[in-house]
Design a protein around this motif. Structure first.
Motif, PDB file in Angstrom:
ATOM      1  N   HIS A  18       0.876  -1.123   0.075  1.00 40.20           N
ATOM      2  CA  HIS A  18      -0.002   0.086   0.111  1.00 40.20           C
ATOM      3  C   HIS A  18       0.983   1.200   0.003  1.00 40.20           C
ATOM      4  N   GLU A  19       1.934   1.308   0.755  1.00 40.94           N
ATOM      5  CA  GLU A  19       2.900   2.465   0.790  1.00 40.94           C
ATOM      6  C   GLU A  19       3.578   2.606  -0.459  1.00 40.94           C
ATOM      7  N   LEU A  20       3.779   1.439  -1.289  1.00 39.15           N
ATOM      8  CA  LEU A  20       4.519   1.699  -2.575  1.00 39.15           C
ATOM      9  C   LEU A  20       3.554   1.872  -3.587  1.00 39.15           C
ATOM     10  N   HIS A  21       2.485   1.709  -3.387  1.00 44.28           N
ATOM     11  CA  HIS A  21       1.373   2.633  -4.403  1.00 44.28           C
ATOM     12  C   HIS A  21       1.458   4.055  -4.477  1.00 44.28           C
ATOM     13  N   LYS A  22       1.718   4.483  -2.869  1.00 43.69           N
ATOM     14  CA  LYS A  22       1.808   5.778  -2.965  1.00 43.69           C
ATOM     15  C   LYS A  22       3.027   6.486  -3.323  1.00 43.69           C
ATOM     16  N   GLU A  23       3.921   5.857  -3.513  1.00 39.93           N
ATOM     17  CA  GLU A  23       5.191   5.993  -4.056  1.00 39.93           C
ATOM     18  C   GLU A  23       5.016   6.050  -5.603  1.00 39.93           C
ATOM     19  N   GLY A  24       4.122   5.546  -6.278  1.00 38.89           N
ATOM     20  CA  GLY A  24       3.885   5.572  -7.783  1.00 38.89           C
ATOM     21  C   GLY A  24       4.175   4.275  -8.394  1.00 38.89           C
ATOM     22  N   PHE A  25       4.338   3.114  -7.598  1.00 42.12           N
ATOM     23  CA  PHE A  25       4.260   1.775  -8.033  1.00 42.12           C
ATOM     24  C   PHE A  25       3.072   1.029  -7.959  1.00 42.12           C
ATOM     25  N   GLN A  26       2.097   1.542  -8.796  1.00 37.11           N
ATOM     26  CA  GLN A  26       0.580   1.200  -8.566  1.00 37.11           C
ATOM     27  C   GLN A  26       0.476  -0.053  -9.378  1.00 37.11           C
ATOM     28  N   HIS A  27       1.272  -0.449 -10.124  1.00 40.23           N
ATOM     29  CA  HIS A  27       0.922  -1.856 -10.918  1.00 40.23           C
ATOM     30  C   HIS A  27       1.385  -3.090  -9.847  1.00 40.23           C
ATOM     31  N   ASP A 110       0.684   4.831 -13.060  1.00 41.34           N
ATOM     32  CA  ASP A 110      -0.671   4.985 -12.394  1.00 41.34           C
ATOM     33  C   ASP A 110      -1.772   3.809 -12.823  1.00 41.34           C
ATOM     34  N   ASN A 111      -2.364   3.171 -11.778  1.00 36.57           N
ATOM     35  CA  ASN A 111      -3.253   2.159 -11.836  1.00 36.57           C
ATOM     36  C   ASN A 111      -4.579   2.437 -10.872  1.00 36.57           C
ATOM     37  N   PHE A 112      -5.160   3.504 -10.883  1.00 38.71           N
ATOM     38  CA  PHE A 112      -6.029   4.129 -10.021  1.00 38.71           C
ATOM     39  C   PHE A 112      -7.180   3.093  -9.566  1.00 38.71           C
ATOM     40  N   ALA A 113      -7.538   2.606 -10.443  1.00 35.19           N
ATOM     41  CA  ALA A 113      -8.881   1.570 -10.178  1.00 35.19           C
ATOM     42  C   ALA A 113      -8.241   0.456  -9.283  1.00 35.19           C
ATOM     43  N   PHE A 114      -6.994  -0.369  -9.688  1.00 31.83           N
ATOM     44  CA  PHE A 114      -6.492  -1.234  -8.814  1.00 31.83           C
ATOM     45  C   PHE A 114      -6.227  -0.889  -7.468  1.00 31.83           C
ATOM     46  N   VAL A 115      -5.605   0.390  -7.317  1.00 33.71           N
ATOM     47  CA  VAL A 115      -5.231   0.898  -6.043  1.00 33.71           C
ATOM     48  C   VAL A 115      -6.232   1.234  -5.069  1.00 33.71           C
ATOM     49  N   GLY A 116      -7.411   1.553  -5.783  1.00 35.40           N
ATOM     50  CA  GLY A 116      -8.685   1.803  -4.773  1.00 35.40           C
ATOM     51  C   GLY A 116      -9.077   0.575  -4.404  1.00 35.40           C
ATOM     52  N   TRP A 117      -9.240  -0.530  -5.178  1.00 38.84           N
ATOM     53  CA  TRP A 117      -9.792  -2.077  -4.860  1.00 38.84           C
ATOM     54  C   TRP A 117      -8.926  -2.318  -3.455  1.00 38.84           C
TER      55      TRP A 117
END
Length: 341
Positions: A18-27, A110-117
């Motif tokens: 989750h933290e890595l998603h915030k840093e831009g590794f959203q895939h 960016d993968n906003f849909a996946f990160v939201g889920w």
């Protein structure tokens, strides 16, 4: 029996991602399951996940960037790292970045849909419910099941489809793992993995026009040339054009070529590129009638594309063909001498 240590470790790993998603590794994704009595998870790119028959599955990796963790052994151990004991997600985040650099490079974007889920999933885990993505015959206490019909929804990932009696998924662009990767070979491992058998899943590339990336488009069309030689076994440009015109006799491999490389009507640009390449490099070797047919086709094609603006207007193989701006063909052996006629 799930113990508190397993819950703590699973939460630390899920929150680190989750933290890595915030840093831009959203895939970046996690596939969670049980291995025996131990909770286990695999870190992998989200594009290596798919849905088939209502269940989340892991696709065969094209990158080799899957890393497995099993919650067993001494407390604070992750990914069998025996040299460190990690007690919180922030420390784990640092170690993932330092030890799984290639994986994270492949997961940038960016993968906003996946990160939201995923954020909703982490919220469940923080209450002590461990996610399970592999279907089980019996439920396990203190877990949250993730499959079709379960209380928690499936993630927004590609679904396995069927075409020509073949299972497949469409891998979303971008396809290059790194900007430093030699794009001439960017689709080679993908095409080498194609196995046209009914019980296998092939991973076809999405046409990446919307990225407006010269590197991605170059890799895509270089893949078409490689596919033509390795899968279709064509021996020359003339052989390619001759086989392409025989649609009724197309093999499964040809049908897949057309599906992949003409998904948006883009194949004519590739044909125009090949014709121009042939006219430039081997015109003297062509019969007059064939040469005239080539000239006529290209003239009509240029008239058509001038009349309309479309999604193929930039970074297609034909634009500026005199200078070959996409530098296509370098993947071929004996390119200049072998394939032109």
């Amino acid at each position: 029996m799930i113990n508190n240590e397993s819950v703590v470790r699973s939460c630390n790993l899920l929150n680190a991602v989750h933290e890595l998603h915030k840093e831009g590794f959203q895939h970046l994704a996690v596939y969670c399951y049980f291995e025996g009595t131990n909770w286990a998870a695999t870190l992998l790119p989200a594009y290596d996940l798919s849905v088939m028959d209502g269940e989340l599955i892991v696709l065969p990796s094209l990158s080799g960037l899957h890393h497995k963790h099993v919650s067993k052994g001494r407390a604070g151990t992750f990914f069998a790292w025996d040299d460190v004991a990690i007690s919180n997600p922030y420390t784990l985040t640092r170690y993932i970045k330092s030890r799984f650099g290639k994986l994270l490079e492949a997961c940038k974007g960016d993968n906003f849909a996946f990160v939201g889920w995923y954020a909703k999933l982490v919220g469940k885990a923080d209450t002590g419910l461990m996610p399970i993505m592999k279907k089980r015959a019996t439920a396990i206490p203190h877990t949250v099941a993730i499959h079709e019909g379960a209380d928690f929804p499936l993630p927004p990932v590609q679904r396995v489809q069927m075409y020509n009696n073949q299972l497949f998924v469409v891998d979303k662009a971008p396809h290059l793992l790194s900007q430093n990767e030699d794009w001439h070979f960017g689709h080679k491992s993908r095409i080498d993995s194609f196995d046209f058998k009914q019980n296998t899943i092939i991973r076809v590339p999405e046409y990446p026009y919307w990225l407006k990336s010269e590197l991605e488009m170059s890799a895509y069309w270089e893949g078409a040339i490689y596919y033509a030689q390795v899968i279709l076994k064509v021996e020359s440009i003339s052989d390619f054009l001759r086989q392409l015109g025989k649609e009724k006799s197309h093999t499964s491999a040809w049908k897949w070529f057309v599906k992949i490389y003409d998904s948006h009507g883009q194949l004519d640009y590739f044909v125009a590129f090949l014709l121009s390449l042939q006219m430039k490099g081997a015109s003297a070797l062509l019969p007059i009638s064939r040469k005239n047919n080539r000239i006529r086709w290209l003239t009509e094609f240029e008239s058509r594309i001038k009349e309309r603006q479309c999604i193929h207007s930039s970074h297609n193989p034909y634009v500026g063909v005199e200078n070959n701006p996409l530098h296509l063909g370098l993947i071929l052996a004996d390119y200049e001498n072998h394939w032109l006629v």
